[in-house]
Design a protein around this motif. Structure first.
Motif, PDB file in Angstrom:
ATOM      1  N   SER A  68     -46.652 153.119  46.251  1.00 43.81           N
ATOM      2  CA  SER A  68     -46.225 152.779  44.325  1.00 43.81           C
ATOM      3  C   SER A  68     -47.127 151.932  44.237  1.00 43.81           C
ATOM      4  O   SER A  68     -47.402 150.726  45.051  1.00 43.81           O
ATOM      5  CB  SER A  68     -44.302 152.230  44.260  1.00 43.81           C
ATOM      6  OG  SER A  68     -44.470 151.341  43.326  1.00 43.81           O
ATOM      7  N   ARG A  70     -46.247 149.449  41.832  1.00 43.37           N
ATOM      8  CA  ARG A  70     -45.523 148.462  41.222  1.00 43.37           C
ATOM      9  C   ARG A  70     -45.734 146.787  41.839  1.00 43.37           C
ATOM     10  O   ARG A  70     -45.829 145.699  41.000  1.00 43.37           O
ATOM     11  CB  ARG A  70     -43.772 148.576  41.235  1.00 43.37           C
ATOM     12  CG  ARG A  70     -43.646 149.920  41.114  1.00 43.37           C
ATOM     13  CD  ARG A  70     -44.318 150.045  39.487  1.00 43.37           C
ATOM     14  NE  ARG A  70     -43.336 151.856  39.497  1.00 43.37           N
ATOM     15  CZ  ARG A  70     -43.534 152.030  38.170  1.00 43.37           C
ATOM     16  NH1 ARG A  70     -44.789 151.537  37.590  1.00 43.37           N
ATOM     17  NH2 ARG A  70     -43.147 153.247  38.223  1.00 43.37           N
ATOM     18  N   GLY A  71     -46.422 147.049  43.316  1.00 40.53           N
ATOM     19  CA  GLY A  71     -46.953 145.653  43.789  1.00 40.53           C
ATOM     20  C   GLY A  71     -45.472 144.652  44.408  1.00 40.53           C
ATOM     21  O   GLY A  71     -45.848 143.352  44.448  1.00 40.53           O
ATOM     22  N   ARG A  72     -44.476 145.495  44.527  1.00 38.24           N
ATOM     23  CA  ARG A  72     -43.016 144.412  44.356  1.00 38.24           C
ATOM     24  C   ARG A  72     -43.144 144.294  46.082  1.00 38.24           C
ATOM     25  O   ARG A  72     -43.725 145.226  46.873  1.00 38.24           O
ATOM     26  CB  ARG A  72     -41.927 145.246  43.430  1.00 38.24           C
ATOM     27  CG  ARG A  72     -41.621 144.942  42.662  1.00 38.24           C
ATOM     28  CD  ARG A  72     -40.585 144.981  41.588  1.00 38.24           C
ATOM     29  NE  ARG A  72     -40.226 146.818  41.623  1.00 38.24           N
ATOM     30  CZ  ARG A  72     -39.945 147.905  41.027  1.00 38.24           C
ATOM     31  NH1 ARG A  72     -40.643 147.420  39.676  1.00 38.24           N
ATOM     32  NH2 ARG A  72     -39.793 149.317  41.396  1.00 38.24           N
ATOM     33  N   PRO A  73     -42.069 143.636  46.970  1.00 42.65           N
ATOM     34  CA  PRO A  73     -41.883 143.174  48.018  1.00 42.65           C
ATOM     35  C   PRO A  73     -40.334 144.087  48.834  1.00 42.65           C
ATOM     36  O   PRO A  73     -39.867 144.077  48.720  1.00 42.65           O
ATOM     37  CB  PRO A  73     -41.437 142.460  48.695  1.00 42.65           C
ATOM     38  CG  PRO A  73     -40.752 141.735  47.178  1.00 42.65           C
ATOM     39  CD  PRO A  73     -41.573 142.624  46.018  1.00 42.65           C
ATOM     40  N   GLN A  74     -40.983 145.646  48.472  1.00 39.46           N
ATOM     41  CA  GLN A  74     -40.399 146.760  48.886  1.00 39.46           C
ATOM     42  C   GLN A  74     -40.808 147.840  49.887  1.00 39.46           C
ATOM     43  O   GLN A  74     -42.358 148.181  49.266  1.00 39.46           O
ATOM     44  CB  GLN A  74     -39.394 147.831  47.258  1.00 39.46           C
ATOM     45  CG  GLN A  74     -38.899 146.639  47.181  1.00 39.46           C
ATOM     46  CD  GLN A  74     -38.292 146.950  45.407  1.00 39.46           C
ATOM     47  OE1 GLN A  74     -39.259 147.882  44.653  1.00 39.46           O
ATOM     48  NE2 GLN A  74     -37.084 146.643  44.584  1.00 39.46           N
ATOM     49  N   PRO A 220     -46.847 146.099  51.207  1.00 41.76           N
ATOM     50  CA  PRO A 220     -45.302 146.178  49.515  1.00 41.76           C
ATOM     51  C   PRO A 220     -45.995 147.840  49.358  1.00 41.76           C
ATOM     52  O   PRO A 220     -47.400 148.444  48.705  1.00 41.76           O
ATOM     53  CB  PRO A 220     -45.877 144.902  49.059  1.00 41.76           C
ATOM     54  CG  PRO A 220     -46.135 143.757  50.222  1.00 41.76           C
ATOM     55  CD  PRO A 220     -47.015 144.465  50.646  1.00 41.76           C
ATOM     56  N   GLY A 221     -44.894 148.876  48.751  1.00 45.66           N
ATOM     57  CA  GLY A 221     -45.356 149.520  47.917  1.00 45.66           C
ATOM     58  C   GLY A 221     -44.878 150.754  49.433  1.00 45.66           C
ATOM     59  O   GLY A 221     -46.119 152.245  48.388  1.00 45.66           O
ATOM     60  N   ASP A 248     -39.575 139.402  54.150  1.00 43.46           N
ATOM     61  CA  ASP A 248     -39.719 139.291  53.189  1.00 43.46           C
ATOM     62  C   ASP A 248     -39.471 141.146  52.246  1.00 43.46           C
ATOM     63  O   ASP A 248     -40.131 140.488  51.722  1.00 43.46           O
ATOM     64  CB  ASP A 248     -39.918 138.379  52.331  1.00 43.46           C
ATOM     65  CG  ASP A 248     -39.532 136.566  52.629  1.00 43.46           C
ATOM     66  OD1 ASP A 248     -38.575 137.113  53.690  1.00 43.46           O
ATOM     67  OD2 ASP A 248     -40.552 136.082  53.210  1.00 43.46           O
ATOM     68  N   ARG A 250     -38.470 144.355  51.343  1.00 42.51           N
ATOM     69  CA  ARG A 250     -36.900 145.280  52.150  1.00 42.51           C
ATOM     70  C   ARG A 250     -37.098 147.124  51.307  1.00 42.51           C
ATOM     71  O   ARG A 250     -37.392 147.308  50.660  1.00 42.51           O
ATOM     72  CB  ARG A 250     -35.953 145.065  50.324  1.00 42.51           C
ATOM     73  CG  ARG A 250     -35.191 143.331  50.118  1.00 42.51           C
ATOM     74  CD  ARG A 250     -34.854 142.973  48.579  1.00 42.51           C
ATOM     75  NE  ARG A 250     -33.821 144.503  48.554  1.00 42.51           N
ATOM     76  CZ  ARG A 250     -33.845 144.988  47.636  1.00 42.51           C
ATOM     77  NH1 ARG A 250     -34.555 144.847  46.446  1.00 42.51           N
ATOM     78  NH2 ARG A 250     -32.793 145.887  47.441  1.00 42.51           N
ATOM     79  N   GLU A 256     -36.087 154.097  44.026  1.00 40.58           N
ATOM     80  CA  GLU A 256     -36.188 152.473  43.532  1.00 40.58           C
ATOM     81  C   GLU A 256     -37.414 151.752  43.753  1.00 40.58           C
ATOM     82  O   GLU A 256     -37.509 150.897  42.564  1.00 40.58           O
ATOM     83  CB  GLU A 256     -34.924 151.801  44.465  1.00 40.58           C
ATOM     84  CG  GLU A 256     -35.070 150.138  44.235  1.00 40.58           C
ATOM     85  CD  GLU A 256     -33.802 148.646  44.856  1.00 40.58           C
ATOM     86  OE1 GLU A 256     -34.023 148.300  45.488  1.00 40.58           O
ATOM     87  OE2 GLU A 256     -33.238 149.386  45.329  1.00 40.58           O
ATOM     88  N   LEU A 257     -38.335 151.896  44.976  1.00 37.55           N
ATOM     89  CA  LEU A 257     -39.282 152.238  45.120  1.00 37.55           C
ATOM     90  C   LEU A 257     -40.581 152.176  43.809  1.00 37.55           C
ATOM     91  O   LEU A 257     -41.189 151.230  43.148  1.00 37.55           O
ATOM     92  CB  LEU A 257     -39.910 152.170  46.149  1.00 37.55           C
ATOM     93  CG  LEU A 257     -41.617 152.180  46.717  1.00 37.55           C
ATOM     94  CD1 LEU A 257     -41.542 150.599  47.155  1.00 37.55           C
ATOM     95  CD2 LEU A 257     -42.253 152.847  47.207  1.00 37.55           C
TER      96      LEU A 257
END
Length: 259
Positions: A68, A70-74, A220-221, A248, A250, A256-257
């Motif tokens: 991904s 998106r750069g989110r912590p997922q 992340p991603g 941290d 998820r 969702e990712l």
């Protein structure tokens, strides 16, 4: 679920599921004791099951997605779905005890043998997708046979869930050839799901090696490739989830990712 609750579940609650898969030994697809599977009563089949999510296009993302942007912590933990159903249930239970969601790319012939697992996966809040019907080397097949591999699994998914699933991943390959990608689009999958972290769990290198491979490369991603059916994967998953939690990060569905 609070951070303390998640970590407590990882350290203690997952132990029963791990023990069940390991009792069978370390050989591939070893049978775990039946009482280690998620009890059917916890995940009863709905009297009128809702249709599962369908594939969707993510504008701006490539036809073949490995991670991904998106750069989110997922991160997305994706599992090739075949092998001993007890091991599959153990992995689902461990993930759910840690409040983690996963993505399962199911083999159609496996769903023929274990049709109840399609709804079990969806009822746990996970993504369910297509990993071909017979798990052949799809990139090497003639066009008609490759098309049959994709549509055969899609039809099983549709019959069981009223959807062809959210994702397609080619069998025995990290990426699809242009032909296979085109056939997947024709079957209704806008994207091919690849990955940027290969756990190599299918080589049965031991749980510590699986954990080390994932945690040294994940970011992340990331989209991580794992497999149902291997005791090493069951033993490694609690430690992987705990390390993701420590960072941290998820564990979420691939949908969702990328959303």
């Amino acid at each position: 679920m609070t951070e303390t609750d998640r970590r407590g579940a990882l350290r203690t609650g997952a132990g029963l599921a791990v023990a069940g898969a390991l009792t069978a030994g370390c050989s591939s697809f070893g049978a775990a004791p039946a009482d280690q599977a998620a009890p059917a009563a916890r995940y009863p089949a709905a009297k009128t099951p809702r249709a599962a999510p369908a594939p969707r296009r993510f504008p701006g993302l490539p036809d073949q997605i490995a991670h991904s942007p998106r750069g989110r912590p997922q991160v997305a933990l994706t599992f090739h779905g075949q092998g001993d159903p007890a091991t599959a249930r153990s992995l689902l239970t461990i993930a759910e005890q840690a409040d983690a969601k996963i993505t399962v790319l199911a083999v159609g012939s496996w769903l023929d043998e274990h049709p109840e697992l399609a709804r079990r996966i969806l009822d746990g809040g996970h993504d369910l997708g297509n990993h071909t019907h017979h798990h052949r080397t799809i990139n090497a097949l003639p066009e008609a046979e490759a098309h049959a591999e994709i549509t055969g699994c899609a039809e099983r998914l549709r019959r069981l869930t009223s959807s062809i699933g959210t994702w397609f991943r080619p069998s025995r390959a990290a990426t699809a050839t242009p032909l296979v990608a085109r056939l997947a689009r024709r079957a209704g999958y806008p994207h091919v799901l690849s990955y940027d972290v290969d756990s190599l769990d299918f080589t049965s290198p031991g749980a510590q090696a699986v954990t080390r491979k994932i945690t040294s490369e994940v970011r992340p991603g990331s989209v991580v490739s794992l497999h149902f059916g291997y005791a090493d994967t069951v033993a490694a998953l609690p430690a992987v989830l705990e390390e993701l939690d420590r960072r941290d990060l998820r564990a979420v569905t691939t949908t969702e990712l990328l959303t």
